[in-house]
Design an enzyme around this catalytic site. Structure first.
Site, short mmCIF file in Angstrom:
data_model
loop_
_atom_site.label_atom_id
_atom_site.label_comp_id
_atom_site.label_asym_id
_atom_site.label_seq_id
_atom_site.Cartn_x
_atom_site.Cartn_y
_atom_site.Cartn_z
CG HIS A 142 -1.92 -0.81 1.02
ND1 HIS A 142 -3.46 -0.42 0.46
CD2 HIS A 142 -2.38 -2.21 1.45
CE1 HIS A 142 -4.10 -1.67 0.46
NE2 HIS A 142 -3.68 -2.35 0.93
CE LYS A 156 -6.48 13.74 0.72
NZ LYS A 156 -7.07 12.31 0.17
NE ARG A 157 -1.64 7.89 6.75
CZ ARG A 157 -0.71 7.87 6.07
NH1 ARG A 157 0.46 8.32 6.90
NH2 ARG A 157 -0.38 7.42 4.95
CE LYS A 189 -2.48 10.36 3.38
NZ LYS A 189 -2.83 9.65 2.03
CB THR A 232 -10.20 4.58 -0.58
OG1 THR A 232 -10.01 4.98 0.70
CG2 THR A 232 -9.56 3.24 -0.90
CE LYS A 275 -14.00 5.67 1.29
NZ LYS A 275 -13.07 5.98 2.53
#
Length: 812
Positions: free
Chosen positions: A364, A553-554, A559, A661, A665
């Protein structure tokens, strides 16, 4: 005993709703000795959950054929981010409306019951949410599978923002969440740590066993999972750590009270916290204990049941596939070898054949720090027999490499499982597993051409791609009932629930003004709902008539939440310079947790909150620009936020996000993505066309080339006045007296400077945001794009991903 409110009439309810209503009243009385009208909201929730659990258990009782399946899937993940279970289970059982009617007849609002349930604190981010989605799809597709994880009592943490900073608090979800768990006390397993390895002879053969070890008991806590549109059920087995001795009586009798309970405390700490901080020796030791505890309990359980059924483990690999979700469960490989060698007394080659045909691995991440390595000394001390087996694996692997590449020392150094005092879990996975897959086309390509390039050269047929997917029933139908109703009306039925590609029927309505108008009305209503919820939850007022731009998100530097912040600063500066400029009002919503020891990430959270206060206190931008940090972002919050979202920020540096993911969504719910060509964004762009997504920035190839040639962020800072002003404001600071010069310096002067190339992508990002604003003004165009996003999202359903695993990897 049954008690109902005055005015109740039996004929108002359907037969099934009447049964549910009676069952709730019965559970309330039998479990809590209360009539319904005198019960607390927590007792009502538990009564409802017990009714639902009974229905799932009744289904499970008829699962004999499933349990006899030729090949079973065992999905091992250190996280299962389930969120709340009651609404999901009611939806899958098809009793949601009956439950609503039953509760209403008892004078109870179903929303109050749903809001009482805590999120199950069994995960942190996309890894755990993916596992939860896959377990739902496995069950709904009728595939016999069991999920395995640890029963974390306190999760990772509950996030509290105090004076702009993240504070970590315990998350005791089991106080109510334990209603879903069913202990299997007859299936407790014993886990052995430490000790020494003894050699002994029997029948002229030498064997090995562990001596002088300490033990921990693994108590299985089972959570039943109901599938949608099927009677099939599966189980999530969560292991709870207990000491075999509750109390050392001799110590207690001598008054040594703390020492008397010490062993119990040391055992139970294993299942207390998800991802304990590991920047010190004790943290590393606890993490390794957690991982071995988890896989050893799981394997002993699977093996025990298999042996009882078949009498031999010779066919183990034919009857089982063990899938490890990222590197955390890697120790399942040497643990299965230990059982086959030491307990079944197989020779190495026979045992290895079974292991290497049983275990499959999903990677991942491409981040080096996430490809787990353990210090050799810690590994050897805690798991001496496992250490011997890993060393044997390493020796055999290096012999294989040397035979094929005799003079390539660098290849040996890169591929070795044990090297330079480190045990490399990802290398062990690739060596031992019969299948290795990435989770998006780009990610799988990077694994094959970069991360595991030497391994791919040796075993090209071992590598696969399975792009991630999400549970579309939960992340559209369940959380967005207004949109679900419109989709069913336009498509003519609800067939997409079982066949997500039928969402494509929406495409033919994307240019119809009447459909667009209703689509827009639904989004506006969802925005109003979220605005009201946020006001109640955080006391924050937001305007549903502004653009909702969302990044949740985390919190990790790759990111690039910081890129989002720099853009918001630039908008703020433009507005303060020209308050009357033509500007599409927007609300930026950012939610994220930072790992407790991740200083840079926690500083970014503090920065977001400082900037939010600065904007709030500036009358010049009121009604035009707002920034909100969403405290304690979690699954239940996402279920309210995602239907209301209009812009989805997926802005990681290209080549760093494996898949994502959250992007799927948001797409399901008609939000438009602004993002880089990274992870699954690439495949989203392929199915949508570039007219329905806002792509910006460097590609992975461009980023790699820039890195090789020597990336200099200072040149971007010097030549872009908008960027320079935004970065300078970080150093200057905000009205709360806080300066973020450390962040500014890390962007332009640090070492390594701007590792994730925010400054290189800033101008492209800013210009694409201008395109977003222009598109939003054209309501016909925007609504058409939104509808097309939902219409093309079926390919990103977990049902598709799980079907690919079943056909190409698991052979079930």
């Amino acid at each position: 005993m049954e008690t109902v409110n005055k005015g109740y009439s039996e004929k108002k309810l359907s037969p099934s709703a009447r049964e549910i209503k009676n069952a709730i009243a019965g559970k309330t009385y039998r479990h809590f000795a209360r009539e319904v009208e005198n019960a607390t909201k927590e007792q009502i929730f538990k009564a409802c959950a017990l009714v639902v659990r009974d229905l799932i258990t009744a289904r499970a009782a008829g699962n004999g054929a499933a349990r006899d399946a030729d090949r079973q899937v065992h999905y091992l993940s250190l996280e299962f981010l389930l969120g709340r279970s009651i609404a999901k289970n009611m939806f899958n059982l098809g009793i949601y409306e009956d439950m609503r009617a039953a509760l209403a007849d008892l004078g109870i609002d179903i929303d109050d019951v749903l809001e009482t349930e805590p999120d199950a604190a069994l995960g942190n981010g996309g890894l755990g949410r993916l596992a939860a989605c896959y377990l739902d799809s496995l069950t709904s597709l009728g595939i016999t599978a069991t999920g395995y994880s640890i029963c974390y009592h306190l999760g990772m943490f509950k996030q509290k923002i105090f004076e702009g900073q993240q504070i970590e608090l315990p998350d005791p979800w089991l106080e109510l969440g334990d209603v879903w768990l069913m202990p299997a006390m007859d299936e407790i397993e014993e886990i052995r740590f430490g000790g020494r390895v003894e050699e002994y002879w029997e029948n002229n053969c030498m064997y090995k066993r562990l001596a002088d070890y300490t033990t921990v008991q693994a108590v299985p806590m089972d959570m039943r999972v109901a599938g949608y549109g099927t009677n099939h059920t599966n189980t999530l087995r969560l292991w709870d750590a207990k000491s075999p001795k509750v109390l050392e009586m001799s110590l207690f009798s001598r008054g040594e009270y703390m020492r008397a309970v010490e062993q119990n405390a040391m055992a139970e700490v294993i299942s207390q916290i998800l991802y304990p901080e590991d920047n010190h020796y004790e943290g590393k030791l606890l993490r390794l204990r957690q991982q071995y505890f988890f896989v050893s309990a799981t394997l002993q359980c699977i093996v025990r049941k298999h042996r009882a059924r078949h009498g031999t483990l010779n066919n183990f690999h034919i009857k089982h596939v063990i899938h490890i979700n990222d590197t955390h469960p890697t120790l399942v490989i040497p643990e299965l070898m230990r059982i086959l060698l030491d307990e079944e007394r197989m020779d190495w080659d026979q045992a290895w054949t079974i292991v290497s045909h049983t275990v499959a691995y999903t990677n991942h991440t491409v981040l080096a720090e996430a490809l787990e390595c353990w210090p050799q000394s810690t590994f050897e001390m805690l798991l001496p027999r496992i250490w011997q087996i890993v060393c044997e694996c390493n020796d055999r692997y290096l012999d294989m490499i040397r035979s094929r590449y005799p003079d390539d020392y660098n290849r040996q150094a890169v591929m070795a499982i044990v090297w330079d005092g480190q045990v490399r879990m990802a290398n062990l996975c690739v060596y031992a597993c019969y299948a290795v897959n990435g989770v998006s086309q780009l990610h799988s390509k990077i694994l094959q051409e970069n991360i595991f390039a030497p391994e791919y050269e040796m075993w090209p047929r071992k590598f696969y791609n399975v792009t991630n997917g999400v549970d579309h029933r939960r992340w559209l139908s369940q959380i967005n009932p207004r949109l679900h109703g419109l989709i069913c009306e336009l498509a003519g039925d609800d067939g997409y629930l079982k066949h997500p590609n039928e969402l494509q029927k929406l495409a033919q309505f994307s240019r119809r003004r009447d459909a667009q108008s209703r689509w827009e009305e639904i989004k506006r209503a969802n925005k109003a709902d979220f605005s009201n919820w946020l006001r109640r939850e955080q006391g924050v007022m937001i305007d549903p008539d502004t653009i909702f731009d969302v990044q949740v998100k985390r919190l990790h530097e790759y990111k690039r939440q910081l890129l989002n912040v720099l853009h918001i600063i630039s908008l703020y500066q433009r507005l303060t310079e020209n308050p009357d400029m033509d500007f599409e009002p927007r609300t930026f919503l950012i939610g994220a947790k930072a790992a407790s020891g991740y200083y840079a990430a926690k500083r970014i959270i503090q920065l977001i909150n400082s900037l939010a206060r600065e904007i709030d206190n500036d009358e010049r931008v009121k009604g035009k620009l707002k920034l909100v940090f969403l405290e304690n972002y979690r699954v239940s919050m996402a279920e309210k936020l995602i239907p209301a979202s209009e812009i989805s920020e997926q802005i990681s540096l290209a080549g760093k996000e494996a898949s994502g993911t959250g992007n799927m969504k948001f797409m399901l719910n008609g939000a438009l993505t602004i993002g880089t060509m990274d992870g699954a964004n690439i495949e989203m762009a392929e199915v949508l066309g570039l007219d329905n997504i806002f792509i910006f920035g460097l590609t992975a190839v461009m980023a790699d080339q820039m890195r090789r040639e020597g990336y200099n962020p200072l040149q971007y800072y010097d030549r872009d006045e908008t960027l320079k002003a935004a970065v300078d404001l970080l150093s200057f600071g905000f009205g709360d007296g806080r300066s973020y010069a450390d962040i500014a310096n890390s962007l332009i002067l640090g070492n390594p400077s701007d590792s994730y190339m925010l400054l290189a992508d800033f101008e492209s990002y800013r210009m694409r945001h201008a395109d977003v604003a222009n598109a939003y003004r054209d309501r016909e165009r925007w609504n058409r794009m939104s509808m097309m996003n939902t219409a093309q999202a079926g390919v990103f359903a977990a049902d598709r991903a799980v079907s690919q695993y079943a056909r190409h990897i698991w052979n079930v």
